[in-house]
Design an enzyme around this catalytic site. Structure first.
Site, PDB file in Angstrom:
ATOM      1  CD  GLN A 100       3.028   1.754   3.154  1.00 28.19           C
ATOM      2  OE1 GLN A 100       1.921   1.307   2.945  1.00 28.19           O
ATOM      3  NE2 GLN A 100       3.217   3.003   3.497  1.00 28.19           N
ATOM      4  CG  HIS A 118       4.276  -3.511   0.688  1.00 30.08           C
ATOM      5  ND1 HIS A 118       3.482  -2.398   0.515  1.00 30.08           N
ATOM      6  CD2 HIS A 118       3.759  -4.168   1.753  1.00 30.08           C
ATOM      7  CE1 HIS A 118       2.525  -2.387   1.438  1.00 30.08           C
ATOM      8  NE2 HIS A 118       2.673  -3.450   2.204  1.00 30.08           N
ATOM      9  CB  CYS A 151      12.619 -20.721 -14.543  1.00 34.37           C
ATOM     10  SG  CYS A 151      14.135 -21.281 -13.798  1.00 34.37           S
TER      11      CYS A 151
END
Ligand code: NAD
Length: 246
Positions: A100, A118, A151
């Site tokens: 996880q 995850h 970005c």
């Protein structure tokens, strides 16, 4: 026979063993977990600050609170618990790790089969054009107060490759479920087993060994439970396995 020897014997006799790890295996690397008394929940609500909803609707909060959790993972090193699991895989006695954790430490320690259910914090991506950047690019932008970080190619918002509250489970979770289907033994390390759907996985195997400081809802189903720190216990168990194999 003491419990370390018993654990080694269960591993040596198992047809297929997987590990399921949580934040507790990485506290000895200096990364806080969520639910210990010194975990993140004592300072903030990760469900709120590390959620897709907050990222989209309150980016300032996301990049001031949720981002701190990711930043704390940056450049940390594996501890002896991670190295013990890498050794167990090398010995041919561990088929893979379902983790996880998003701290990359199992891969850094040398494990080859790691299912990051995850997500991971090595990279981030643009929510508009999907271009991938190393995490360091996002870190630099946030430190320069470019919030939200954008970005360079299309101006879309960058987001981490971690699975946040409100996100769908990634492909690795599907692969992890397939792996669990024929697993005999699951070694659970450092997880409160309170986060769904990962906490369903222990119910699909025949045998459980649990190594966790605090109690978990699966303790009563386990062959062995160690309420102790993961690093030392895992090291002792793997040393015992190695000794028996010689
Ligand atoms: P959790 O915080 O709910 O539970 C961690 C458990 O580990 C606790 O029960 C605690 O008693 C135990 N623990 C702490 N230190 C230990 C040690 N040294 N040895 C043995 N046990 C120890 O964590 P979780 O079950 O993984 O679930 C919470 C979520 O937290 C996961 O989704 C994970 O993605 C995320 N998270 C990840 C990291 C990381 O990547 N390192 C850090 C914090 C949170």
């Amino acid at each position: 026979m003491n419990d370390i020897k018993k654990a080694a014997e269960i591993i040596l006799n198992s047809k297929k063993t997987m590990a399921l790890t949580g934040a507790g295996i990485s506290t000895e690397s200096g990364i806080p977990d969520f639910r210990s008394s010194s975990g993140y929940y004592s300072k903030m609500d990760p469900v709120k600050s590390l959620s897709k909803d907050v990222l989209l609707n309150d980016p300032k909060r996301f990049y001031s609170e949720g981002f701190l959790i990711l930043n704390d993972l940056y450049n940390k090193e594996p501890n002896k618990g991670h190295f013990a699991l890498a050794k167990l895989e090398e010995l041919g006695k561990l088929s893979g790790i379902i983790t996880q954790n998003i701290d990359n430490l199992h891969i850094k320690a040398g494990n080859k089969k790691v299912y990051e259910v995850h997500g991971e914090s090595r990279n981030v991506h643009c929510m508009s054009c999907n271009r991938v950047y190393p995490f360091s690019v996002m870190k630099e932008k946030v430190e320069k107060k470019e919030i939200p970080p954008l970005c360079d190619a299309c101006g879309g918002i960058l987001r981490p490759n971690v699975v946040m509250f409100g996100d769908m489970m990634p492909n690795d979770f599907l692969k992890a479920q397939q792996q669990i289907a024929n697993t005999e033994l699951l070694i659970v390390v450092g997880s409160s087993l309170q986060v769904s759907p990962v906490n369903y996985l222990p119910s699909y195997v025949d045998k459980l060994i649990i190594i966790n400081n605090d109690k978990t809802p699966f303790d009563r189903d386990a062959e062995l439970v160690f309420h102790e720190s993961a690093g030392e216990i895992l090291t002792e168990i793997v040393e015992e396995v190695e000794k028996e194999l010689k």
